[in-house]
Design a protein around this motif. Structure first.
Motif, PDB file in Angstrom:
ATOM      1  N   ALA A 211     -25.849   1.791 -63.397  1.00  0.00           N
ATOM      2  CA  ALA A 211     -25.196   3.203 -62.945  1.00  0.00           C
ATOM      3  C   ALA A 211     -25.736   3.259 -61.594  1.00  0.00           C
ATOM      4  O   ALA A 211     -24.691   3.623 -60.831  1.00  0.00           O
ATOM      5  CB  ALA A 211     -25.598   4.196 -63.909  1.00  0.00           C
ATOM      6  N   LEU A 212     -26.599   3.222 -61.117  1.00  0.00           N
ATOM      7  CA  LEU A 212     -27.328   3.337 -59.701  1.00  0.00           C
ATOM      8  C   LEU A 212     -26.581   2.393 -58.975  1.00  0.00           C
ATOM      9  O   LEU A 212     -26.239   2.681 -57.859  1.00  0.00           O
ATOM     10  CB  LEU A 212     -28.866   3.298 -59.744  1.00  0.00           C
ATOM     11  N   GLU A 213     -26.447   1.090 -59.376  1.00  0.00           N
ATOM     12  CA  GLU A 213     -26.060   0.203 -58.695  1.00  0.00           C
ATOM     13  C   GLU A 213     -24.651   0.470 -58.088  1.00  0.00           C
ATOM     14  O   GLU A 213     -24.128   0.240 -57.167  1.00  0.00           O
ATOM     15  CB  GLU A 213     -26.227  -1.201 -59.493  1.00  0.00           C
ATOM     16  N   VAL A 214     -23.775   0.812 -59.270  1.00  0.00           N
ATOM     17  CA  VAL A 214     -22.389   1.092 -59.222  1.00  0.00           C
ATOM     18  C   VAL A 214     -22.280   2.107 -58.236  1.00  0.00           C
ATOM     19  O   VAL A 214     -21.254   2.253 -57.381  1.00  0.00           O
ATOM     20  CB  VAL A 214     -21.845   1.375 -60.530  1.00  0.00           C
ATOM     21  N   ALA A 215     -23.186   3.362 -58.508  1.00  0.00           N
ATOM     22  CA  ALA A 215     -22.985   4.431 -57.700  1.00  0.00           C
ATOM     23  C   ALA A 215     -23.293   4.228 -56.004  1.00  0.00           C
ATOM     24  O   ALA A 215     -22.496   4.830 -55.296  1.00  0.00           O
ATOM     25  CB  ALA A 215     -23.823   5.542 -58.037  1.00  0.00           C
TER      26      ALA A 215
ATOM     27  N   LYS B 194     -22.838   1.445 -54.569  1.00  0.00           N
ATOM     28  CA  LYS B 194     -21.625   0.598 -53.827  1.00  0.00           C
ATOM     29  C   LYS B 194     -20.493   1.479 -53.770  1.00  0.00           C
ATOM     30  O   LYS B 194     -19.826   1.598 -52.924  1.00  0.00           O
ATOM     31  CB  LYS B 194     -21.156  -0.514 -55.182  1.00  0.00           C
ATOM     32  N   ALA B 195     -20.010   2.561 -54.811  1.00  0.00           N
ATOM     33  CA  ALA B 195     -18.831   3.472 -54.667  1.00  0.00           C
ATOM     34  C   ALA B 195     -18.972   4.431 -53.893  1.00  0.00           C
ATOM     35  O   ALA B 195     -18.232   4.627 -53.079  1.00  0.00           O
ATOM     36  CB  ALA B 195     -18.527   3.808 -55.971  1.00  0.00           C
ATOM     37  N   GLY B 196     -20.352   4.859 -53.677  1.00  0.00           N
ATOM     38  CA  GLY B 196     -20.583   6.182 -53.107  1.00  0.00           C
ATOM     39  C   GLY B 196     -20.465   5.924 -51.579  1.00  0.00           C
ATOM     40  O   GLY B 196     -20.180   6.862 -50.841  1.00  0.00           O
ATOM     41  N   THR B 197     -20.536   4.678 -50.800  1.00  0.00           N
ATOM     42  CA  THR B 197     -20.380   4.418 -49.753  1.00  0.00           C
ATOM     43  C   THR B 197     -19.030   4.745 -49.319  1.00  0.00           C
ATOM     44  O   THR B 197     -18.976   5.406 -47.905  1.00  0.00           O
ATOM     45  CB  THR B 197     -20.478   2.952 -49.304  1.00  0.00           C
ATOM     46  N   PHE B 198     -18.033   4.612 -50.012  1.00  0.00           N
ATOM     47  CA  PHE B 198     -16.692   4.972 -49.526  1.00  0.00           C
ATOM     48  C   PHE B 198     -16.207   6.334 -50.120  1.00  0.00           C
ATOM     49  O   PHE B 198     -15.260   6.732 -49.548  1.00  0.00           O
ATOM     50  CB  PHE B 198     -15.634   3.935 -49.928  1.00  0.00           C
ATOM     51  N   GLY B 199     -16.882   6.839 -51.214  1.00  0.00           N
ATOM     52  CA  GLY B 199     -16.386   7.885 -51.862  1.00  0.00           C
ATOM     53  C   GLY B 199     -16.462   9.118 -50.961  1.00  0.00           C
ATOM     54  O   GLY B 199     -17.060   9.230 -50.004  1.00  0.00           O
TER      55      GLY B 199
END
Lengths: 219, 155
Positions: A205-209, A211-216
């Motif tokens: 979940a941390l990995e996904v967050a 990656k996603a959070g960079t553009f979120g």
């Protein structure tokens, strides 16, 4: 962008889970000749720089290793006291690595219960009715996000100030906790979480967050 | 940036604390405060100072890298606390609505433009105790009321 660490605090303020995800290294190694032009001081069982900031070595940094051998608190790997070893001219020249002291597990326990109290005081000092405790704490180097569940468990995430999507990450961690800790028949409530599936899914979940959070959007 | 979503609400300033480096509350004023802490004011100042003191030490231990400014702000579900500390240890604390963004410059102005000008440079104002200066009080009040995020919400 990074998520630095995750803490799970039970309703009594005890730390039941901690994970260091990413720690930026700010270390400096330098070779010294006698006498040492830094003032070192013993503080909390560690040897810290008290005076003589230079070349990336900052006041408050701890001695991490001497001649490439790691230092355990105030003792060298051979069991000698660091201050005594560095006080002896025969040991020079010596190469010392300095860096921010890493938190011991004892300190993490202490900090978790400290946050538990700060959370409560934050809501007591509220100028508005019906305030929760601290949900987000901002500093120039990191942001701390906290989510308290209805049952009183707190999930705390330390992340880079620019990292987005932390609110959804906190809900996701709650979900992972419910699925892999609470539903584990060997897990006892309020006790430290030692479940392999919890570990694995949290890291995912941390990995996904990250990656996603960079553009979120910012949270 | 995140702060714009909330700015549709009426923004406001709740209260302001000014502490010196020994933890003495030099000044306190409030504008739109709905809830009192339920303890005597002196106790509240001590609790607030104690909380900030602990947050400072908490934050310096938790930080993964060396810090410059340190603790800046925290927010709960209902309010946001902004914090500014000078190198001499004077602390300016302002509680506002959630919609207010970073206001370091405002807190800095309260220190340098008002406290230093009207209290430190005033020989009749003894340091290290509650500020009695009526000029300081009224100028501070006028400054806060002139802020763009101060709304004249009845309260």
């Amino acid at each position: 962008m990074a998520i630095f660490s995750v803490y799970v605090v039970n309703k009594a303020g005890g730390l039941i889970y901690q994970l260091d995800n990413y720690a930026p290294r700010a270390e400096a190694e330098k070779t010294f000749s006698y006498p040492l032009d830094l003032l070192l001081k013993l503080h909390d069982e560690r040897v810290l720089v008290a005076f003589g900031q230079r070349d990336g070595i900052r006041v408050g940094h701890a001695v991490l290793s001497i001649n490439g051998v790691d230092v355990n608190g105030k003792y060298t790997a051979e069991g000698k006291e660091v201050l005594e070893y560095l006080g002896n001219p025969a040991n020079y020249p010596v190469s010392i690595r300095f860096g921010r002291p890493r938190l011991t597990s004892n300190e993490k326990l202490m900090l978790a219960s400290m946050f538990h109290s700060l959370f409560a005081i934050g809501s007591q000092l509220s100028p508005e009715l019906g305030s929760s405790g601290i949900e987000m704490l901002e500093t120039d180097t990191f942001k701390l996000h906290c989510f308290q569940t209805l049952t009183g468990i707190k999930f705390v995430v330390l992340a880079d100030p620019r990292q987005g999507g932390i609110d959804s990450l906190l809900r996701k961690i709650y979900e992972i906790y419910s699925d892999f800790a609470l539903k584990n028949p060997f897990y006892s409530l309020e006790m430290p979480i030692r479940c392999e599936l919890f570990d694995q899914n949290l890291k995912l979940a941390l990995e996904v967050a990250e990656k996603a959070g960079t553009f979120g959007p910012g949270s | 940036m995140p702060h714009f979503e909330l700015s549709a609400f009426l923004m406001t300033v709740h209260n302001l604390y000014l502490f010196d480096r020994d933890g003495v509350c030099l000044h306190y004023s409030e504008w739109h405060r709905k809830k009192q802490a339920g303890i005597p004011k002196e106790e509240e100042y001590k609790l607030m100072y104690g909380m900030l003191f602990s947050i400072r030490s908490f934050v310096s231990k938790m930080s993964p890298v060396d810090m410059k400014d340190g603790f800046l702000a925290f927010q709960t579900s209902r309010y946001k606390l902004h914090y500014y500390e000078t190198p001499t240890g004077v602390k300016v604390v302002m509680n506002t609505d959630l919609g207010v963004g970073p206001i370091r410059d405002v807190l800095h102005h309260i220190y340098s433009g008002l406290y230093v000008e009207l209290v430190v440079k005033n020989p009749l104002c003894p340091l290290g105790q509650t500020v009695q200066s009526e000029l300081f009080r009224s100028r501070l009040d006028a400054y806060i009321r002139s802020l763009p995020f101060f709304s004249a919400r009845a309260g």
